[in-house]
Design a protein around this motif. Structure first.
Motif, PDB file in Angstrom:
ATOM      1  N   LEU A  49      34.542  72.042  84.646  1.00 49.44           N
ATOM      2  CA  LEU A  49      33.964  70.881  83.965  1.00 49.44           C
ATOM      3  C   LEU A  49      34.110  70.973  82.444  1.00 49.44           C
ATOM      4  N   LEU A  50      34.237  72.172  81.937  1.00 53.12           N
ATOM      5  CA  LEU A  50      34.476  72.349  80.496  1.00 53.12           C
ATOM      6  C   LEU A  50      35.943  72.138  80.133  1.00 53.12           C
ATOM      7  N   GLY A  51      36.773  71.889  81.150  1.00 49.59           N
ATOM      8  CA  GLY A  51      38.191  71.678  80.902  1.00 49.59           C
ATOM      9  C   GLY A  51      38.983  72.972  80.843  1.00 49.59           C
ATOM     10  N   GLU A  52      38.336  74.079  81.248  1.00 49.34           N
ATOM     11  CA  GLU A  52      38.969  75.403  81.240  1.00 49.34           C
ATOM     12  C   GLU A  52      39.595  75.715  79.878  1.00 49.34           C
ATOM     13  N   GLU A  53      38.819  75.417  78.848  1.00 49.61           N
ATOM     14  CA  GLU A  53      39.260  75.682  77.485  1.00 49.61           C
ATOM     15  C   GLU A  53      38.055  76.026  76.627  1.00 49.61           C
ATOM     16  N   THR A  54      38.316  76.663  75.500  1.00 49.34           N
ATOM     17  CA  THR A  54      37.263  76.983  74.544  1.00 49.34           C
ATOM     18  C   THR A  54      36.986  75.752  73.701  1.00 49.34           C
ATOM     19  N   ILE A  55      35.807  75.176  73.881  1.00 48.29           N
ATOM     20  CA  ILE A  55      35.475  73.979  73.116  1.00 48.29           C
ATOM     21  C   ILE A  55      35.082  74.392  71.692  1.00 48.29           C
ATOM     22  N   PRO A  56      35.159  73.468  70.714  1.00 53.41           N
ATOM     23  CA  PRO A  56      34.907  73.834  69.315  1.00 53.41           C
ATOM     24  C   PRO A  56      33.566  74.523  69.063  1.00 53.41           C
ATOM     25  N   SER A  57      32.508  74.091  69.743  1.00 52.05           N
ATOM     26  CA  SER A  57      31.208  74.718  69.525  1.00 52.05           C
ATOM     27  C   SER A  57      31.199  76.161  70.023  1.00 52.05           C
ATOM     28  N   ALA A  58      31.954  76.445  71.089  1.00 48.78           N
ATOM     29  CA  ALA A  58      32.058  77.822  71.583  1.00 48.78           C
ATOM     30  C   ALA A  58      32.844  78.685  70.609  1.00 48.78           C
ATOM     31  N   ASP A  59      33.837  78.108  69.967  1.00 45.46           N
ATOM     32  CA  ASP A  59      34.597  78.855  68.964  1.00 45.46           C
ATOM     33  C   ASP A  59      33.711  79.182  67.765  1.00 45.46           C
ATOM     34  N   ASP A 222      27.018  89.066  52.383  1.00 48.54           N
ATOM     35  CA  ASP A 222      26.435  87.746  52.168  1.00 48.54           C
ATOM     36  C   ASP A 222      27.187  86.675  52.953  1.00 48.54           C
ATOM     37  N   GLU A 223      28.502  86.786  52.993  1.00 46.52           N
ATOM     38  CA  GLU A 223      29.305  85.814  53.737  1.00 46.52           C
ATOM     39  C   GLU A 223      29.025  85.916  55.229  1.00 46.52           C
ATOM     40  N   LEU A 224      28.931  87.127  55.746  1.00 47.06           N
ATOM     41  CA  LEU A 224      28.626  87.312  57.167  1.00 47.06           C
ATOM     42  C   LEU A 224      27.246  86.756  57.497  1.00 47.06           C
ATOM     43  N   ALA A 225      26.288  87.004  56.620  1.00 51.72           N
ATOM     44  CA  ALA A 225      24.930  86.494  56.838  1.00 51.72           C
ATOM     45  C   ALA A 225      24.915  84.971  56.826  1.00 51.72           C
ATOM     46  N   ARG A 226      25.705  84.371  55.940  1.00 47.67           N
ATOM     47  CA  ARG A 226      25.766  82.908  55.877  1.00 47.67           C
ATOM     48  C   ARG A 226      26.308  82.323  57.168  1.00 47.67           C
ATOM     49  N   ILE A 227      27.351  82.935  57.718  1.00 49.33           N
ATOM     50  CA  ILE A 227      27.950  82.442  58.963  1.00 49.33           C
ATOM     51  C   ILE A 227      26.937  82.493  60.105  1.00 49.33           C
ATOM     52  N   VAL A 228      26.207  83.594  60.184  1.00 52.79           N
ATOM     53  CA  VAL A 228      25.199  83.731  61.239  1.00 52.79           C
ATOM     54  C   VAL A 228      24.070  82.722  61.041  1.00 52.79           C
ATOM     55  N   ASP A 229      23.584  82.599  59.808  1.00 54.59           N
ATOM     56  CA  ASP A 229      22.448  81.716  59.529  1.00 54.59           C
ATOM     57  C   ASP A 229      22.784  80.250  59.755  1.00 54.59           C
ATOM     58  N   GLU A 230      24.028  79.869  59.509  1.00 51.49           N
ATOM     59  CA  GLU A 230      24.417  78.463  59.659  1.00 51.49           C
ATOM     60  C   GLU A 230      24.686  78.075  61.103  1.00 51.49           C
ATOM     61  N   PHE A 231      24.791  79.052  61.978  1.00 49.38           N
ATOM     62  CA  PHE A 231      25.045  78.725  63.380  1.00 49.38           C
ATOM     63  C   PHE A 231      23.773  78.192  64.037  1.00 49.38           C
ATOM     64  N   ASP A 232      23.895  77.077  64.766  1.00 55.89           N
ATOM     65  CA  ASP A 232      22.760  76.434  65.427  1.00 55.89           C
ATOM     66  C   ASP A 232      22.915  76.594  66.944  1.00 55.89           C
ATOM     67  N   PRO A 233      22.143  77.478  67.577  1.00 58.24           N
ATOM     68  CA  PRO A 233      22.293  77.697  69.020  1.00 58.24           C
ATOM     69  C   PRO A 233      21.973  76.461  69.855  1.00 58.24           C
ATOM     70  N   ASP A 234      20.971  75.699  69.450  1.00 64.11           N
ATOM     71  CA  ASP A 234      20.613  74.497  70.208  1.00 64.11           C
ATOM     72  C   ASP A 234      21.750  73.481  70.184  1.00 64.11           C
ATOM     73  N   GLU A 235      22.385  73.336  69.041  1.00 62.87           N
ATOM     74  CA  GLU A 235      23.509  72.404  68.927  1.00 62.87           C
ATOM     75  C   GLU A 235      24.664  72.842  69.832  1.00 62.87           C
ATOM     76  N   ALA A 236      24.917  74.147  69.891  1.00 62.65           N
ATOM     77  CA  ALA A 236      25.993  74.660  70.742  1.00 62.65           C
ATOM     78  C   ALA A 236      25.707  74.389  72.216  1.00 62.65           C
ATOM     79  N   LEU A 237      24.465  74.610  72.622  1.00 65.03           N
ATOM     80  CA  LEU A 237      24.086  74.364  74.010  1.00 65.03           C
ATOM     81  C   LEU A 237      24.181  72.884  74.357  1.00 65.03           C
ATOM     82  N   GLN A 238      23.716  72.045  73.458  1.00 62.50           N
ATOM     83  CA  GLN A 238      23.752  70.605  73.701  1.00 62.50           C
ATOM     84  C   GLN A 238      25.184  70.091  73.768  1.00 62.50           C
ATOM     85  N   ASP A 239      26.053  70.612  72.921  1.00 62.70           N
ATOM     86  CA  ASP A 239      27.443  70.190  72.928  1.00 62.70           C
ATOM     87  C   ASP A 239      28.118  70.548  74.249  1.00 62.70           C
ATOM     88  N   ALA A 240      27.868  71.765  74.736  1.00 63.54           N
ATOM     89  CA  ALA A 240      28.458  72.186  76.007  1.00 63.54           C
ATOM     90  C   ALA A 240      27.921  71.353  77.163  1.00 63.54           C
TER      91      ALA A 240
END
Length: 252
Positions: A49-59, A222-240
């Motif tokens: 159902l996901l199209g057997e591909e990595t969707i952008p939110s998963a990336d 600082d860059e690694l922390a920014r990437i982690v902090d900007e990630f929204d788990p709820d948005e990723a789940l909703q997108d999938a």
């Protein structure tokens, strides 16, 4: 991996058939439990159902996972039977890139099975595998997955738990760990409680995390922390979930 199924890569179901064969071979070797066959079939349905591909939110989730692992003090990659059968080389490679430990953790745990999985990982390049000591317990769990190494999962600050059962995923979160879950069902409890849920096939997700980790190897803290902090788990789940529902409503 040796003894792969003899199906041409041009076959439209090549990856699906390859995955099934790896699980079957894992059962025959005593690495994977028979329940793992059921779990694999359930995952295949969601992947279709996901199209057997990595969707952008998963990336994006994979990139956040890579950043979290790189900035961790003590990252650990948890390995169960299906993970050992499906992606042993990929787990070893990721562990090397982010300087993480590998630890075997099983629901249907026996010392013999732990040893078989440990040997299997070593055959695919691992040099040190935790899980046999089991000298600590995760609070709040009354089954075998509570048993972990004190210097492994118990003391880790970041844990990757592919194909995880929900109760241990929740318990690890309650211990204050950053938990990276790889699961094809966005409604499962494991990704719902994860710090970083990756809704993707583990065969695609692990190499993707490794690729992002190699790309981010020179990034500042600082860059690694920014990437982690900007990630929204709820948005990723909703997108999938939207992707799966859309595919289901349109008949796949």
């Amino acid at each position: 991996m040796s003894d792969e199924v003899e199906v041409p890569e041009s076959h439209p179901r090549y990856h699906s058939l390859l995955t099934r064969h790896r699980i079957e071979a894992g059962v025959e070797k005593g690495i994977t439990s028979q329940q793992g066959l059921i779990a694999q079939g359930r995952g295949e349905a969601f992947d279709y159902l996901l199209g057997e591909e990595t969707i952008p939110s998963a990336d994006r989730a994979a990139r956040a996972a890579a950043a979290a692992l790189l900035r961790a003090d003590q990252p650990v990659l948890s390995v169960n039977g299906n993970v050992a059968a499906l992606v042993p080389e990929e787990m070893v490679e990721l562990a090397e890139v982010v300087d993480a430990d590998l630890e075997v953790n099983l629901f249907n745990r026996t010392e013999a099975r732990i040893e078989r999985i440990t040997d299997h990982l070593r055959e695919h390049g691992a040099t040190d595998v935790k899980g046999l000591t089991a000298d600590a317990r995760i609070p709040g769990i009354d089954h075998e997955r509570a048993k972990v190494d004190a210097d492994g999962i118990y003391s880790a600050d970041v844990v990757v738990v592919p194909l995880e059962d929900g109760d241990r995923a929740e318990a690890l979160g309650e211990m204050g760990k950053t938990e990276i879950v790889i699961d094809l069902n966005p409604l499962s409890r494991s990704p719902q409680v994860a710090s970083i849920p990756i809704i993707d096939n583990v065969l695609r997700a692990l190499p993707n995390i490794t690729d992002h980790a190699e790309e981010l190897a020179g990034a500042s803290g600082d860059e690694l922390a920014r990437i982690v902090d900007e990630f929204d788990p709820d948005e990723a789940l909703q997108d999938a979930e939207r992707r799966i529902r859309t595919a289901s409503e349109s008949g796949g």
